[in-house]
Design a protein around this motif. Structure first.
Motif, short mmCIF file in Angstrom:
data_model
loop_
_atom_site.label_atom_id
_atom_site.label_comp_id
_atom_site.label_asym_id
_atom_site.label_seq_id
_atom_site.Cartn_x
_atom_site.Cartn_y
_atom_site.Cartn_z
N GLN A 331 0.84 -1.20 0.00
CA GLN A 331 0.00 0.00 0.00
C GLN A 331 0.88 1.25 0.00
O GLN A 331 0.60 2.23 -0.70
N TRP A 332 1.94 1.19 0.78
CA TRP A 332 2.92 2.29 0.81
C TRP A 332 3.57 2.44 -0.56
O TRP A 332 3.68 3.55 -1.10
N GLN A 333 3.99 1.33 -1.13
CA GLN A 333 4.65 1.37 -2.43
C GLN A 333 3.70 1.89 -3.51
O GLN A 333 4.10 2.66 -4.40
N THR A 334 2.43 1.49 -3.44
CA THR A 334 1.43 2.00 -4.39
C THR A 334 1.33 3.52 -4.27
O THR A 334 1.28 4.24 -5.28
N ASP A 345 -4.07 12.73 -5.10
CA ASP A 345 -5.21 12.31 -4.29
C ASP A 345 -5.25 10.80 -4.12
O ASP A 345 -5.50 10.29 -3.02
N ALA A 346 -5.01 10.06 -5.21
CA ALA A 346 -4.99 8.60 -5.12
C ALA A 346 -3.82 8.13 -4.27
O ALA A 346 -3.93 7.15 -3.52
N ALA A 347 -2.69 8.83 -4.39
CA ALA A 347 -1.53 8.48 -3.58
C ALA A 347 -1.82 8.65 -2.10
O ALA A 347 -1.49 7.79 -1.28
N ILE A 348 -2.46 9.76 -1.72
CA ILE A 348 -2.81 9.99 -0.32
C ILE A 348 -3.71 8.88 0.20
O ILE A 348 -3.55 8.40 1.32
N GLN A 349 -4.66 8.46 -0.63
CA GLN A 349 -5.55 7.39 -0.22
C GLN A 349 -4.78 6.10 0.06
O GLN A 349 -5.03 5.42 1.05
N TYR A 351 -1.57 5.86 0.88
CA TYR A 351 -0.78 6.07 2.09
C TYR A 351 -1.64 5.90 3.35
O TYR A 351 -1.21 5.30 4.34
N ARG A 352 -2.84 6.45 3.31
CA ARG A 352 -3.72 6.33 4.48
C ARG A 352 -4.09 4.88 4.74
O ARG A 352 -4.19 4.44 5.89
N GLN A 353 -4.29 4.11 3.67
CA GLN A 353 -4.56 2.68 3.83
C GLN A 353 -3.37 1.99 4.48
O GLN A 353 -3.53 1.11 5.35
N ALA A 354 -2.15 2.38 4.07
CA ALA A 354 -0.94 1.78 4.65
C ALA A 354 -0.84 2.09 6.14
O ALA A 354 -0.52 1.22 6.96
N VAL A 355 -1.14 3.34 6.52
CA VAL A 355 -1.10 3.72 7.93
C VAL A 355 -2.15 2.95 8.72
O VAL A 355 -1.88 2.44 9.82
N PHE A 356 -3.35 2.83 8.16
CA PHE A 356 -4.42 2.10 8.84
C PHE A 356 -4.02 0.63 9.03
O PHE A 356 -4.21 0.05 10.11
N THR A 357 -3.44 0.02 8.00
CA THR A 357 -3.02 -1.37 8.09
C THR A 357 -1.90 -1.53 9.12
O THR A 357 -1.91 -2.46 9.93
N LEU A 358 -0.97 -0.61 9.11
CA LEU A 358 0.13 -0.65 10.07
C LEU A 358 -0.39 -0.57 11.50
O LEU A 358 0.08 -1.30 12.39
N GLN A 359 -1.38 0.27 11.72
CA GLN A 359 -1.95 0.40 13.05
C GLN A 359 -2.59 -0.90 13.53
O GLN A 359 -2.63 -1.17 14.73
#
Length: 774
Positions: A331-334, A345-349, A351-359
């Motif tokens: 997700q981060w790499q995407t 905008d798609a990149a931010i989305q 990144y946010r998914q990566a942070v959510f998954t990491l949490q």
């Protein structure tokens, strides 16, 4: 945003370490590896071994759990120990390190009781590997050596080989590269002797990596080529796939900054072989890694569309087996790939998914970094900073003031998550980021107060300022290396009392942090600054920043906070204050005496009264008893203290020992759950290493850890007499209900600044007010 192939990921070290994991359990439980002939303990154990070799760790875990139950019911302690080893290895492979260690420690206990030396060898070595993956290299080395020696005595060269291989990795993490190479070579010899070609090949990959890290490039290249040939001959298995992935990544790590097409091709070839292997055995984890790392090679070659397609396939493979520790990587790499082609905008989305998954799995992730050389900030911090960077880029394009401010709040929220997890990482406590007392946000700011929130990015500092009329954004163009070098120079210069060399770097940092916002502060008649420092900025006292004529403290009262919500801005009730005063004047445990502490305590006692524990009376038992029996609002500790990058080495000195951070939390925690928690904890003689921003993080979080609303502490140990004068003046000023704690500290600092003996900032600037400044 350029796509950097070298961005850090949390599991790369674990992936490298896992090249030897699993054999110990399989050898001791089923005899599957190394041609051993012992009979399985029960049918589930055989199924577990097969599932583990195929990389189906959840299935292996379930089967080994059944095997352990069967053995336990039958009273077969040795069989139960073997199954627990397998269960522990499966947990480790899934990244569930605490569960793995618990299972392996039980296995070791049972193995000791069994008297079976081969079983004890396997249990010791497997637990050693678990410690290694948890960042405990020294403890791991001890157990791995024990397991290796026991295995050799029992004639189990297969187990000895695996233990020796993991011992090599333990040496590598400690920087003992020559010893690591020697261990790897011995492991290959033992593996070959036991007929385990897979372990020999996997260990050769580790050897190649170690030689490359040691700068022995020719030898490293030769070992890489041999490893590729050996791995190509193996039958498909999870171990083969992971070894090829590790080899592919090793090929892709350039020995210079110049692109190496030949090595990139070899890397892709190894990863493609790993992909085919993973597909044959239906191993989604290995497949995910192989595809994701192939995508990076495509990205570096400029094939962005192909890289994005492979990354999405890698993510699908990870999600297929519910592997968040892999999913967040892709997700981060995407996000990086989308940002690189301008789709912000798609990149931010992503990144946010990566942070959510990491949490979702951060508790397990933190275990990897606790007590290890690598911090959470170094490995995963870039994820949060890159997301914040993109959000800031979008915020500055917004015309609507309300939408822009909301976007800026999102940026702060992103960094706040990072700050909170950093504290958890340092204190080894996933709950430490939440205060035990009531909390509100700093945005509910007092009048004439501004909260300054610097965010350090690669090419600039973005400064978010909360003012009475809202949040505003300011920018300083300075790259992170220049900032880092200047701040560290300032810290060193501030601790040299016979020179004024601090002025130049203090002016430079002032220009970066305060200069851009100075006119805004003046126009809104700001008198108090609450600064939430980040990274290297934690190393310096902000009060000592210099505009060329005056120090910052001459214009503003200055407080710091580890985060936006890690404080409780309510003023202390001076007239009702109950005070516990403790300290040492005598030399104990090799530390020098603090003769002026007696005067310091007498002055404070004369103002507030309270209970005094001094010298022989300042012992841990009495400290705990007092805090348990009385709801003290001020706890003053005048003694030596030290904050280290390793929380285990951070302490406050008592007459009879040392209070570590957990002790302090336990004693102070007694009061934090009451209606009247400790309002102020003062540590008047502590210090942090001048270049250690991780140690400074511990100091910044001390109020949070202790459950106090605020803390007064020092960045470095200063003249005992100067400290007594400043602290006494602080408490004198604090008794005035019209003054905030920040204002009381400012007046105390100005008193020393106006004294010719103590004018130099070495004496007055290291005192930090942390947390609630009112």
């Amino acid at each position: 945003m350029a796509f950097d192939m070298r961005f850090p990921v949390a599991r790369l070290l674990a992936l490298h370490l896992f090249l030897g994991t699993g054999l110990l359990a399989l050898a001791s439980v089923t005899g599957v590896s190394a041609g051993a002939a012992e009979k399985p303990a029960n049918e589930p154990a055989t199924s577990a071994a097969r599932a583990f070799y195929a990389g189906h760790f959840e299935a292996a875990l379930d089967a080994w759990a059944r095997a352990a139950e069967i053995a336990s019911t039958a009273g077969d302690a040795a069989g139960e120990a073997r199954a627990l080893i397998g269960k522990g290895d499966a947990y480790l492979a899934l990244g569930r390190y605490p569960d793995g260690l618990e299972s392996l420690e039980r296995a070791l206990t049972l193995a000791k009781k069994s008297g079976d030396r081969a079983l004890l060898a396997a249990a010791s070595a497997s637990l050693g590997n678990g410690y290694l993956l948890s960042g405990l290299a020294e403890e791991a080395s001890r157990l791995l050596i024990q397991g290796r020696d026991l295995a050799r005595e029992a004639g189990r060269t297969d187990v000895a080989a695996s233990a020796e291989s993991n011992l090599g990795t333990a040496f590598t993490t400690q920087g003992r590269l020559s010893e690591a190479a020697q261990a790897y070579r011995q492991a290959m010899t033992d593996a070959s002797a036991s007929g385990d070609a897979a372990l020999a090949a996997k260990t050769r990959v580790n050897l190649a990596r170690t030689l490359q890290n040691a700068g022995q490039t020719d030898e490293a290249q030769a070992e890489r080529e041999r490893a590729f040939t050996e791995l190509s001959r193996l039958t498909p298995s999870h171990d083969k796939a992971y070894a090829l992935i590790s080899l592919g990544r090793l090929y892709h790590e350039p020995e210079s900054k110049a692109p190496d097409t030949a090595r990139a091709l070899k890397a892709f070839e190894a990863l493609d072989e790993a992909r085919r292997t993973a597909e044959k055995i239906e191993d989604s984890r290995s497949l995910s890694y192989a595809l994701g790392y192939q995508a990076r090679i495509y990205a570096q070659a400029g094939r962005a569309d192909d890289a994005l397609e492979l990354t999405r396939r890698a993510l699908q493979s990870a999600q297929r087996v519910s592997a968040p520790e892999i999913s967040y990587l892709w997700q981060w790499q995407t996000g990086r790939l989308l940002a690189a082609r301008g789709d912000r905008d798609a990149a931010i989305q992503s990144y946010r998914q990566a942070v959510f998954t990491l949490q979702s799995f951060r508790s397990d992730l933190l275990t990897t970094y606790q007590r290890s050389a690598s911090s959470f900030r170094e490995r995963v911090g870039p994820l949060f900073l890159e997301l914040a960077d993109l959000e800031l880029q979008r915020a500055v394009t917004l015309d609507d003031a309300r939408t822009r401010e909301e976007s800026l709040r999102n940026v702060r929220d992103t960094i706040e998550v990072l700050k909170g997890v950093e504290l958890s990482d340092y204190f080894q406590d996933d709950c430490v980021a939440a205060l035990k007392s009531r909390t509100v946000g700093i945005d509910q700011i007092a009048e004439r107060t501004a909260a300054i929130y610097p965010i350090i990015l690669k090419d600039r500092i973005e400064i978010l300022v909360s003012l009475p009329d809202g949040i505003k954004l300011f920018t300083s163009r300075v790259d992170s290396k220049q900032l880092n070098d200047t701040v560290r120079s300032l810290r060193v210069a501030l601790e040299r009392r016979i020179t004024h060399q601090y002025r130049r770097p203090a002016k430079q940092v002032y220009d970066w942090l305060i200069g851009p916002i100075e006119s805004e502060l003046q126009s809104q008649n700001i008198q108090t600054l609450v600064i939430i420092p980040d990274g290297v900025l934690r190393l310096i006292p902000m009060a000592a920043l210099y505009d060329g004529e005056k120090f910052l403290v001459e214009e503003y009262a200055v407080a710091t906070s580890p985060g936006l919500t890690l404080t409780d801005p309510a003023p202390i009730k001076r007239q009702e204050a109950l005070v516990l005063l403790s300290g040492l004047t005598e030399s104990v445990q090799g530390f020098p005496p603090l003769p002026n502490v007696e005067e310091e305590i007498e002055t404070i006692h004369g103002i507030y009264g309270g209970t005094v524990l001094e010298n022989q009376n300042f012992v841990q038992e009495k400290m705990a008893s007092e805090l348990k029996g009385t709801s003290y609002s001020i706890v003053h500790v005048a003694t030596h203290g030290q904050f280290s990058s390793d929380v285990r080495e951070s302490f406050v000195l008592t007459y009879d020992g040392r209070l570590n951070m957990n002790d302090l939390e336990q004693y102070m925690g007694i009061t934090s759950v009451r209606d009247k928690p400790v309002e102020l904890l003062t540590l008047s003689a502590c210090q942090t290493a001048s270049g250690d921003d991780r140690a400074a993080l511990g100091l910044a979080g001390i109020a949070v850890k202790a459950g106090a609303r605020s803390a007064l502490a020092t960045l470095w140990f200063i003249n005992d007499r100067a400290s007594a004068v400043l602290v006494s003046e602080f408490y004198t000023q604090l008794h005035d209900p019209s003054l905030s704690k920040a204002k009381a500290l400012q007046r105390a600092q100005l008193k020393l600044l106006d004294d010719r003996r103590y004018h130099h900032p070495i004496y007055w600037s290291p005192f930090l007010l942390i947390g609630n400044w009112l």
